[in-house]
Design a protein around this motif. Sequence first.
Motif, PDB file in Angstrom:
ATOM      1  N   ASP A 207      30.093  38.455  27.348  1.00  0.00           N
ATOM      2  CA  ASP A 207      30.784  39.727  27.120  1.00  0.00           C
ATOM      3  C   ASP A 207      30.317  40.382  25.826  1.00  0.00           C
ATOM      4  N   SER A 240      33.073  39.997  32.318  1.00  0.00           N
ATOM      5  CA  SER A 240      34.455  39.960  32.779  1.00  0.00           C
ATOM      6  C   SER A 240      34.938  41.347  33.139  1.00  0.00           C
ATOM      7  N   ASP A 241      35.914  41.415  34.036  1.00  0.00           N
ATOM      8  CA  ASP A 241      36.520  42.703  34.377  1.00  0.00           C
ATOM      9  C   ASP A 241      37.187  43.332  33.155  1.00  0.00           C
ATOM     10  N   ALA A 242      37.727  42.488  32.278  1.00  0.00           N
ATOM     11  CA  ALA A 242      38.375  43.017  31.076  1.00  0.00           C
ATOM     12  C   ALA A 242      37.392  43.799  30.219  1.00  0.00           C
ATOM     13  N   LEU A 244      34.690  45.325  31.294  1.00  0.00           N
ATOM     14  CA  LEU A 244      34.354  46.564  31.995  1.00  0.00           C
ATOM     15  C   LEU A 244      35.447  47.609  31.812  1.00  0.00           C
ATOM     16  N   ASP A 245      36.696  47.181  31.829  1.00  0.00           N
ATOM     17  CA  ASP A 245      37.797  48.113  31.559  1.00  0.00           C
ATOM     18  C   ASP A 245      37.683  48.676  30.141  1.00  0.00           C
ATOM     19  N   GLU A 246      37.324  47.819  29.205  1.00  0.00           N
ATOM     20  CA  GLU A 246      37.166  48.257  27.810  1.00  0.00           C
ATOM     21  C   GLU A 246      36.054  49.293  27.687  1.00  0.00           C
ATOM     22  N   THR A 248      34.788  51.249  30.016  1.00  0.00           N
ATOM     23  CA  THR A 248      35.171  52.487  30.694  1.00  0.00           C
ATOM     24  C   THR A 248      36.108  53.324  29.823  1.00  0.00           C
ATOM     25  N   ALA A 249      37.046  52.657  29.138  1.00  0.00           N
ATOM     26  CA  ALA A 249      38.001  53.374  28.287  1.00  0.00           C
ATOM     27  C   ALA A 249      37.343  53.925  27.028  1.00  0.00           C
ATOM     28  N   ARG A 277      37.397  51.400  41.578  1.00  0.00           N
ATOM     29  CA  ARG A 277      37.193  51.610  40.140  1.00  0.00           C
ATOM     30  C   ARG A 277      36.044  52.576  39.877  1.00  0.00           C
ATOM     31  N   THR A 279      32.911  52.061  40.982  1.00  0.00           N
ATOM     32  CA  THR A 279      31.685  51.281  40.865  1.00  0.00           C
ATOM     33  C   THR A 279      30.811  51.458  42.097  1.00  0.00           C
TER      34      THR A 279
END
Length: 517
Positions: A207, A240-242, A244-246, A248-249, A277, A279
């Motif tokens: 990550d 991690s998906d976490a 990717l969320d970070e 994107t934000a 999402r 993607t």
Amino acid sequence: MAWTDRGNLAARDAAPAEQTDTLDEFLVSGGDGRLTLSADSENAYGCTPFPAMGLIDFASSTASSISQEAYARARTARETLLTQSLHYGPDAACEAAAADARAALLAELQITDAEVVFSASGTDAQLQTLYLVRLLNPGSLATVIVGADQTGSGTAHTAHGRHFSQTTSTGAVVEKGACVAGLDGVTGIQVGFRKADGEFRGCAEMDAAVRAAVEQALATHDHVLLQTMEASKFGWKAPSDALLDEITARFPGRVQIVSDACQLRISRIRLNALLSRGTIVLVTGSKFFTGPAFSGALLVPRAVADRLAQLKAPAGHLAGYATRFDWPGAWPLRNRFSDRFNFGQWLRWEAALEEMRLYHAVPRDFREHVAQIFCEEMQGLVGGSRHLAFLDGGEDFCPRQPTIFPVRLIKDGEALPAQACADIYRAMRRDQSACAACARDADVLRLACQIGQPVALAHGTAALRFSLSARIVRDCWSPDPARALRNITALRDDLALAVRKLDLLAGLYPFSQEVSA
């Protein structure tokens, strides 16, 4: 070990006489040099365009020969298209065939809010994705490839928008490594599972490396295509998906996430979650589902697809890598591409769709049961072998129920080098009984077994792969419990024979006889 009646155990039977068919020629058309057949009617992956009888096959992480059922579907599809061409004209018939294949793929994957772009291979799909992201985001563009050391070798070129072979899927002759028209000036950054010292990263390290690569790319470029790994050559997922969320934000509108799910070893629920999402997802029908090699596609989420439906494209861009029929009918950009229908690519997808249909007809509980048995058998067989060992590391990236099992080859306490692994990989498919020390070993060494190609590791070594496939699962299934049990027993036999042959070959290396390519 009892002989049982599952199809793969036809390895005890004599192979049929060499066959030739016009359908075979079509099934290897519309790709690149990797589909060219050898004197043994095998492509670069050791696979045939007709059903390979007498083969114990655990090679779906690389490629598979076509099954009898998929071969029959391809034949029927070809005959139907020819009939439709006579009635409605070739152009209309090909348009309808491509549209039907799109609808069938979305139905098999239970996707309702996406468009399908067909491609000759997963590597071609990477170039098509880069092309689309550039159309959507004018300005400077960089790609960040996660798991670059466990994806197709052509990615080193496609990440920079360069030709990855000397010919394209439409037969155009190009210069390998040169820029593809319309994709010049793309910067590529690779983030591998392995660190500089050859050791595998942990999840947190991966990550951090991906985050740093994206930040580095955005410091000097307007936009980033971030290609994540949903299932690598070892079946691993990162980041991690976490994270990717970070990302994107933090960087709204500047990072397009693309998921490499070319192995298609993920659930339909997961596929829909990725699309929801925003993607773009790269898939193929030729890995887990065992369709013929060179059947790729992009799944484009609705929000992205609607934007693309408003765009036109310059003529000549991405020339050689797609035809008009590959793109959704509502996209104006399709009119910039060749009117030549890629018949071979379409036939390979028809074959893959039949494999998907057969697999999804198997009850989910039974599918999970076979996957669990496969995992348990691999653990026991490799653990009890003299010359095989599972990889150390990578646990952070493995799925809960793995379907790819990478193994290292060990002799005299040392890992065999990559060249030895390549030689043994080829020998697995050939009769090596002349090397046997006894009749019992000769019986095993005589069998034709196919496993996944070597994947490079640190210090000049490599790992080979045993893979569960959709075809294995549906071959095991029967509504008759007694028959299903016999089929599962046969699967255990097949695994034991293939692992035993690999173990013997590792101990015998270097061979006393030359292995044919």
